[in-house]
Scaffold this motif. Structure first.
Motif, PDB file in Angstrom:
ATOM      1  N   LEU A   1       0.767  -1.192   0.159  1.00 28.91           N
ATOM      2  CA  LEU A   1       0.140   0.097   0.094  1.00 28.91           C
ATOM      3  C   LEU A   1       0.834   1.154   0.028  1.00 28.91           C
ATOM      4  CD1 LEU A   1      -2.941  -0.904   2.237  1.00 28.91           C
ATOM      5  CD2 LEU A   1      -2.895  -0.593  -0.011  1.00 28.91           C
ATOM      6  N   VAL A   2       2.002   1.111   0.695  1.00 31.08           N
ATOM      7  CA  VAL A   2       2.943   2.229   0.710  1.00 31.08           C
ATOM      8  C   VAL A   2       3.440   2.593  -0.522  1.00 31.08           C
ATOM      9  CG1 VAL A   2       5.113   3.173   1.681  1.00 31.08           C
ATOM     10  CG2 VAL A   2       3.515   2.244   3.128  1.00 31.08           C
ATOM     11  N   ILE A   3       3.834   1.404  -1.370  1.00 34.39           N
ATOM     12  CA  ILE A   3       4.270   1.482  -3.070  1.00 34.39           C
ATOM     13  C   ILE A   3       3.122   2.264  -3.594  1.00 34.39           C
ATOM     14  CG2 ILE A   3       4.871   0.119  -4.748  1.00 34.39           C
ATOM     15  CD1 ILE A   3       6.257  -1.672  -3.148  1.00 34.39           C
ATOM     16  N   LEU A   4       1.799   1.927  -3.524  1.00 30.32           N
ATOM     17  CA  LEU A   4       0.826   2.497  -4.253  1.00 30.32           C
ATOM     18  C   LEU A   4       0.571   3.580  -3.968  1.00 30.32           C
ATOM     19  CD1 LEU A   4      -1.427   1.705  -6.242  1.00 30.32           C
ATOM     20  CD2 LEU A   4      -2.920   1.098  -4.382  1.00 30.32           C
ATOM     21  N   GLU A   5       0.553   4.179  -2.637  1.00 30.90           N
ATOM     22  CA  GLU A   5       0.325   5.302  -2.213  1.00 30.90           C
ATOM     23  C   GLU A   5       1.369   6.416  -2.883  1.00 30.90           C
ATOM     24  OE1 GLU A   5       0.231   6.675   1.698  1.00 30.90           O
ATOM     25  OE2 GLU A   5       2.102   5.615   2.268  1.00 30.90           O
ATOM     26  N   ASN A   6       2.792   5.843  -2.624  1.00 30.69           N
ATOM     27  CA  ASN A   6       3.676   6.763  -3.236  1.00 30.69           C
ATOM     28  C   ASN A   6       3.803   6.926  -4.959  1.00 30.69           C
ATOM     29  OD1 ASN A   6       5.444   8.005  -1.131  1.00 30.69           O
ATOM     30  ND2 ASN A   6       5.121   6.039  -0.138  1.00 30.69           N
ATOM     31  N   PHE A   7       3.422   5.884  -5.554  1.00 31.85           N
ATOM     32  CA  PHE A   7       3.255   5.982  -6.881  1.00 31.85           C
ATOM     33  C   PHE A   7       2.113   7.081  -7.299  1.00 31.85           C
ATOM     34  CE2 PHE A   7       0.738   4.590 -10.768  1.00 31.85           C
ATOM     35  CZ  PHE A   7       1.906   5.022 -11.667  1.00 31.85           C
ATOM     36  N   LEU A   8       1.163   7.096  -6.560  1.00 27.76           N
ATOM     37  CA  LEU A   8       0.144   8.000  -6.834  1.00 27.76           C
ATOM     38  C   LEU A   8       0.632   9.269  -6.510  1.00 27.76           C
ATOM     39  CD1 LEU A   8      -2.971   5.926  -5.624  1.00 27.76           C
ATOM     40  CD2 LEU A   8      -2.280   6.604  -8.184  1.00 27.76           C
ATOM     41  N   ASP A   9       1.297   9.575  -5.724  1.00 25.31           N
ATOM     42  CA  ASP A   9       1.666  10.869  -5.023  1.00 25.31           C
ATOM     43  C   ASP A   9       3.117  11.168  -5.897  1.00 25.31           C
ATOM     44  OD1 ASP A   9       1.196  12.658  -3.030  1.00 25.31           O
ATOM     45  OD2 ASP A   9       2.677  11.986  -1.890  1.00 25.31           O
ATOM     46  N   LEU A  10       3.669  10.634  -6.734  1.00 26.94           N
ATOM     47  CA  LEU A  10       4.778  11.229  -7.591  1.00 26.94           C
ATOM     48  C   LEU A  10       4.749  12.384  -8.120  1.00 26.94           C
ATOM     49  CD1 LEU A  10       5.719   7.905  -9.646  1.00 26.94           C
ATOM     50  CD2 LEU A  10       7.316   9.047  -8.384  1.00 26.94           C
ATOM     51  N   PRO A  11       3.657  13.119  -8.659  1.00 30.50           N
ATOM     52  CA  PRO A  11       3.723  14.345  -9.120  1.00 30.50           C
ATOM     53  C   PRO A  11       3.985  15.439  -7.825  1.00 30.50           C
ATOM     54  CG  PRO A  11       1.838  13.834  -9.307  1.00 30.50           C
ATOM     55  CD  PRO A  11       2.517  12.479  -8.952  1.00 30.50           C
ATOM     56  N   TYR A  12       3.814  15.182  -6.735  1.00 29.49           N
ATOM     57  CA  TYR A  12       3.676  16.044  -5.627  1.00 29.49           C
ATOM     58  C   TYR A  12       5.095  16.207  -4.963  1.00 29.49           C
ATOM     59  CZ  TYR A  12      -1.507  15.700  -6.195  1.00 29.49           C
ATOM     60  OH  TYR A  12      -2.601  15.860  -7.049  1.00 29.49           O
ATOM     61  N   TYR A  13       5.624  15.096  -4.836  1.00 27.24           N
ATOM     62  CA  TYR A  13       7.071  15.025  -4.148  1.00 27.24           C
ATOM     63  C   TYR A  13       7.808  13.696  -4.832  1.00 27.24           C
ATOM     64  CZ  TYR A  13       9.034  16.863   0.053  1.00 27.24           C
ATOM     65  OH  TYR A  13      10.307  17.678   0.769  1.00 27.24           O
ATOM     66  N   PRO A  14       8.332  13.978  -5.956  1.00 24.16           N
ATOM     67  CA  PRO A  14       8.645  12.904  -6.924  1.00 24.16           C
ATOM     68  C   PRO A  14       9.768  12.088  -6.366  1.00 24.16           C
ATOM     69  CG  PRO A  14       8.939  14.919  -8.094  1.00 24.16           C
ATOM     70  CD  PRO A  14       8.252  15.226  -6.916  1.00 24.16           C
ATOM     71  N   VAL A  15      11.086  12.731  -5.886  1.00 26.39           N
ATOM     72  CA  VAL A  15      12.129  11.891  -5.560  1.00 26.39           C
ATOM     73  C   VAL A  15      11.892  11.332  -4.262  1.00 26.39           C
ATOM     74  CG1 VAL A  15      14.656  12.184  -4.814  1.00 26.39           C
ATOM     75  CG2 VAL A  15      13.725  13.800  -6.673  1.00 26.39           C
ATOM     76  N   TRP A  16      11.402  11.789  -3.508  1.00 26.80           N
ATOM     77  CA  TRP A  16      10.837  11.312  -1.994  1.00 26.80           C
ATOM     78  C   TRP A  16       9.896   9.955  -2.467  1.00 26.80           C
ATOM     79  CZ3 TRP A  16      13.448  10.901   1.884  1.00 26.80           C
ATOM     80  CH2 TRP A  16      13.126  10.507   3.186  1.00 26.80           C
ATOM     81  N   SER A  17       9.123  10.141  -3.334  1.00 24.86           N
ATOM     82  CA  SER A  17       8.235   9.065  -3.462  1.00 24.86           C
ATOM     83  C   SER A  17       9.020   7.830  -4.055  1.00 24.86           C
ATOM     84  CB  SER A  17       7.082   9.489  -4.527  1.00 24.86           C
ATOM     85  OG  SER A  17       6.343  10.364  -3.966  1.00 24.86           O
ATOM     86  N   VAL A  18      10.042   8.173  -5.002  1.00 24.60           N
ATOM     87  CA  VAL A  18      10.715   6.834  -5.445  1.00 24.60           C
ATOM     88  C   VAL A  18      11.538   6.352  -4.324  1.00 24.60           C
ATOM     89  CG1 VAL A  18      12.909   6.313  -6.979  1.00 24.60           C
ATOM     90  CG2 VAL A  18      10.933   7.937  -7.880  1.00 24.60           C
ATOM     91  N   VAL A  19      12.333   7.140  -3.148  1.00 26.69           N
ATOM     92  CA  VAL A  19      12.942   6.670  -2.242  1.00 26.69           C
ATOM     93  C   VAL A  19      12.190   5.730  -1.321  1.00 26.69           C
ATOM     94  CG1 VAL A  19      14.101   7.287   0.054  1.00 26.69           C
ATOM     95  CG2 VAL A  19      14.653   8.659  -1.991  1.00 26.69           C
ATOM     96  N   MET A  20      10.525   6.244  -1.202  1.00 32.83           N
ATOM     97  CA  MET A  20       9.837   5.351  -0.250  1.00 32.83           C
ATOM     98  C   MET A  20       9.140   3.896  -0.875  1.00 32.83           C
ATOM     99  SD  MET A  20       9.419   6.948   2.450  1.00 32.83           S
ATOM    100  CE  MET A  20       7.923   6.310   3.378  1.00 32.83           C
ATOM    101  N   ILE A  21       9.388   4.141  -2.367  1.00 35.04           N
ATOM    102  CA  ILE A  21       8.893   2.953  -3.167  1.00 35.04           C
ATOM    103  C   ILE A  21      10.022   1.855  -3.055  1.00 35.04           C
ATOM    104  CG2 ILE A  21       8.714   2.145  -5.540  1.00 35.04           C
ATOM    105  CD1 ILE A  21       7.198   4.619  -6.037  1.00 35.04           C
ATOM    106  N   ALA A  22      11.361   2.460  -2.913  1.00 32.86           N
ATOM    107  CA  ALA A  22      12.519   1.475  -3.000  1.00 32.86           C
ATOM    108  C   ALA A  22      12.288   1.021  -1.463  1.00 32.86           C
ATOM    109  CB  ALA A  22      13.812   2.305  -3.201  1.00 32.86           C
ATOM    110  N   PHE A  23      12.289   1.695  -0.368  1.00 24.82           N
ATOM    111  CA  PHE A  23      12.266   1.205   0.753  1.00 24.82           C
ATOM    112  C   PHE A  23      11.139   0.065   1.117  1.00 24.82           C
ATOM    113  CE2 PHE A  23      13.844   4.796   4.037  1.00 24.82           C
ATOM    114  CZ  PHE A  23      15.179   4.455   3.383  1.00 24.82           C
ATOM    115  N   SER A  24       9.925   0.290   0.753  1.00 22.90           N
ATOM    116  CA  SER A  24       8.926  -0.623   0.705  1.00 22.90           C
ATOM    117  C   SER A  24       9.276  -1.885  -0.286  1.00 22.90           C
ATOM    118  CB  SER A  24       7.764  -0.087  -0.060  1.00 22.90           C
ATOM    119  OG  SER A  24       7.244   1.287   1.202  1.00 22.90           O
TER     120      SER A  24
END
Length: 141
Positions: free
Chosen positions: A99-122
């Motif tokens: 779910l964290v991966i999904l939420e960060n994918f949907l959140d990519l345009p608002y905070y792109p670099v951080w979203s990619v970092v969180m996707i990698a963590f998850s």
């Protein structure tokens, strides 16, 4: 194969299981805490985030912040269960990390670099929780 060799092999498997479980617990806790902070930022001050026009998935950032906050709290709680190597925590941890991966994918345009970092963590959390077989795991603490 001698009994000593078998005992060493069993101990090595237990150490591997313990290491990956602790890794997953720490990574999920870190991702959860960072998600909590991100949620608080979005709730408190929407203008911190970049907005992209014409993005397919558009959300109200305040409500999106509450989603981040809730998933972050759940992730931290599940990570505490992972320190005890609880089976429910492993299953829930994979689901929460997904779910964290999904939420960060949907959140990519608002905070792109951080979203990619969180996707990698998850992604690392999911890997660590899925790589240990059930019979190899034991409580590290």
């Amino acid at each position: 194969m001698t009994a000593t060799h078998t005992a060493q092999r069993s101990t090595a498997k237990q150490a591997w299981a313990s290491g990956t479980m602790v890794f997953a617990a720490v990574m999920l806790m870190l991702a959860g805490v960072l998600d909590i902070f991100r949620g608080i930022m979005a709730i408190a001050k929407d203008d911190v985030f970049l907005t992209t026009r014409n993005y397919v998935f558009q959300f109200n950032l305040t409500s999106w912040g509450w989603i981040h906050l809730a998933l972050g709290v759940i992730a931290v709680l599940v990570s505490l269960g992972l320190f005890r190597a609880a089976t429910w925590a492993r299953v829930t941890g994979v689901a929460i990390a997904g779910l964290v991966i999904l939420e960060n994918f949907l959140d990519l345009p608002y905070y792109p670099v951080w979203s990619v970092v969180m996707i990698a963590f998850s992604g690392f959390v999911i890997w660590a929780l899925c790589v240990v077989r059930r019979d190899d795991s034991f409580a590290p603490f």
